[in-house]
Motif scaffolding. Sequence first.
Motif, mmCIF file in Angstrom:
data_model
loop_
_atom_site.group_PDB
_atom_site.id
_atom_site.type_symbol
_atom_site.label_atom_id
_atom_site.label_comp_id
_atom_site.label_asym_id
_atom_site.label_seq_id
_atom_site.Cartn_x
_atom_site.Cartn_y
_atom_site.Cartn_z
ATOM 1 N N UNK A 40 3.099 -26.086 19.288
ATOM 2 C CA UNK A 40 1.891 -25.934 20.102
ATOM 3 C C UNK A 40 2.247 -25.625 21.555
ATOM 4 N N UNK A 41 3.236 -26.328 22.098
ATOM 5 C CA UNK A 41 3.658 -26.107 23.481
ATOM 6 C C UNK A 41 4.161 -24.670 23.679
ATOM 7 N N UNK A 42 4.973 -24.194 22.754
ATOM 8 C CA UNK A 42 5.494 -22.829 22.861
ATOM 9 C C UNK A 42 4.379 -21.797 22.731
ATOM 10 N N UNK A 43 3.427 -22.050 21.837
ATOM 11 C CA UNK A 43 2.309 -21.128 21.657
ATOM 12 C C UNK A 43 1.468 -21.044 22.922
ATOM 13 N N UNK A 44 1.219 -22.188 23.541
ATOM 14 C CA UNK A 44 0.442 -22.216 24.785
ATOM 15 C C UNK A 44 1.158 -21.426 25.869
ATOM 16 N N UNK A 45 2.487 -21.596 25.960
ATOM 17 C CA UNK A 45 3.253 -20.871 26.977
ATOM 18 C C UNK A 45 3.214 -19.359 26.758
ATOM 19 N N UNK A 46 3.079 -18.928 25.502
ATOM 20 C CA UNK A 46 3.034 -17.498 25.208
ATOM 21 C C UNK A 46 1.705 -16.858 25.600
ATOM 22 N N UNK A 47 0.600 -17.616 25.467
ATOM 23 C CA UNK A 47 -0.726 -17.025 25.683
ATOM 24 C C UNK A 47 -1.301 -17.311 27.063
ATOM 25 N N UNK A 48 -0.773 -18.347 27.760
ATOM 26 C CA UNK A 48 -1.297 -18.673 29.085
ATOM 27 C C UNK A 48 -0.652 -17.766 30.123
ATOM 28 N N UNK A 49 -1.458 -17.229 31.010
ATOM 29 C CA UNK A 49 -0.956 -16.350 32.057
ATOM 30 C C UNK A 49 -0.112 -17.145 33.057
ATOM 31 N N UNK A 50 1.122 -16.707 33.334
ATOM 32 C CA UNK A 50 1.972 -17.434 34.284
ATOM 33 C C UNK A 50 1.407 -17.415 35.691
ATOM 34 N N UNK A 51 1.692 -18.492 36.457
ATOM 35 C CA UNK A 51 1.154 -18.629 37.804
ATOM 36 C C UNK A 51 1.703 -17.568 38.757
#
Length: 315
Positions: free
Chosen positions: A291-302
């Motif tokens: 779940x953590x990796x999936x979130x990092x893939x779809x969330x736009x980086x700051x």
Amino acid sequence: MQIYLPIAEVSVDIFLLLLLGGGVGFLSGLFGVGGGFLMTPLLIFIGIAPAVAVGSEAAQIVAASVSGVIAHMRRGNVDFRMGGVLLAGGIVGSTLGVQIFAWLRTLGQVDFVISIAYVVVLGLIGALMLVESANTLRKGVKRARAGAAAPKELHKLHEHTWLHGLPLKMRFPRSKLYISAIAPFLIGVFVGVLSALMGVGGGFIMVPAMIYLLGMPTSVVIGTSLFQIVFVTANVTFLQAWQVQTVDIVLAVLLLLGGVVGAQFGARAGAKLKGEQLRGLLALIVLAVAIKLFVDLIVRPEDLYSIAVRAGGGH
């Protein structure tokens, strides 16, 4: 206290790395997994390049698994014949996997493939294990309320499946099995490829496959899994260092130191838990990482526009 990692080209707190190594080593001894499925994403989370995290973690898994397998050997929980068949497949798979890794790196796609592989594989395996362990625990509660005795694990070992129809049968006395060597060999090949591509020992695949496909007792599965992991990850470490130069020895040694100690405590803790409890805990951890990796893939980086801002400031 910061330490510079020459291959990763970053500075990281030395105590953080020791803590990560110890925690993942504990999981190695507890569940019979190398721990790379958790450590590699954690290294990525703290700023280590995915390619370096994969290569360096393979080296750490070797030491943590050696420590864990020694603890299980003392309890007689290692099926060396089964481990040898799995190992033969693992060497073939890991050698092939390193070639694929090198090819993906030349294409510039290795980081993306590593992340996607983790999300898909961990998500699928974690969900299946969680459902199975929950069902087993629920049946156990019903039996306890009804006053019925739990079925012996040996009964499951004598059930006939499609594996019994395959050729090249071998006897595995420690696991009380008489099945084809083809199935464990192919499992070893698959896990070997994952080990090279994802920087994992493959225990999170190996353990459920040995239990549900091969029908091995959970107590023997953990030690046998670690036995196979030791040699496969050693092969991956050598090939990664030689062909693609992604093994940071400083990082690997720090993780190794923590992992060796943690694995001993994990093996002791694992002896106090039931098989279905171990599988349920492992499933939850696997799903959390996915779940953590999936979130990092779809969330736009700051810092999406940080390069453009710097470039604009130079005009």
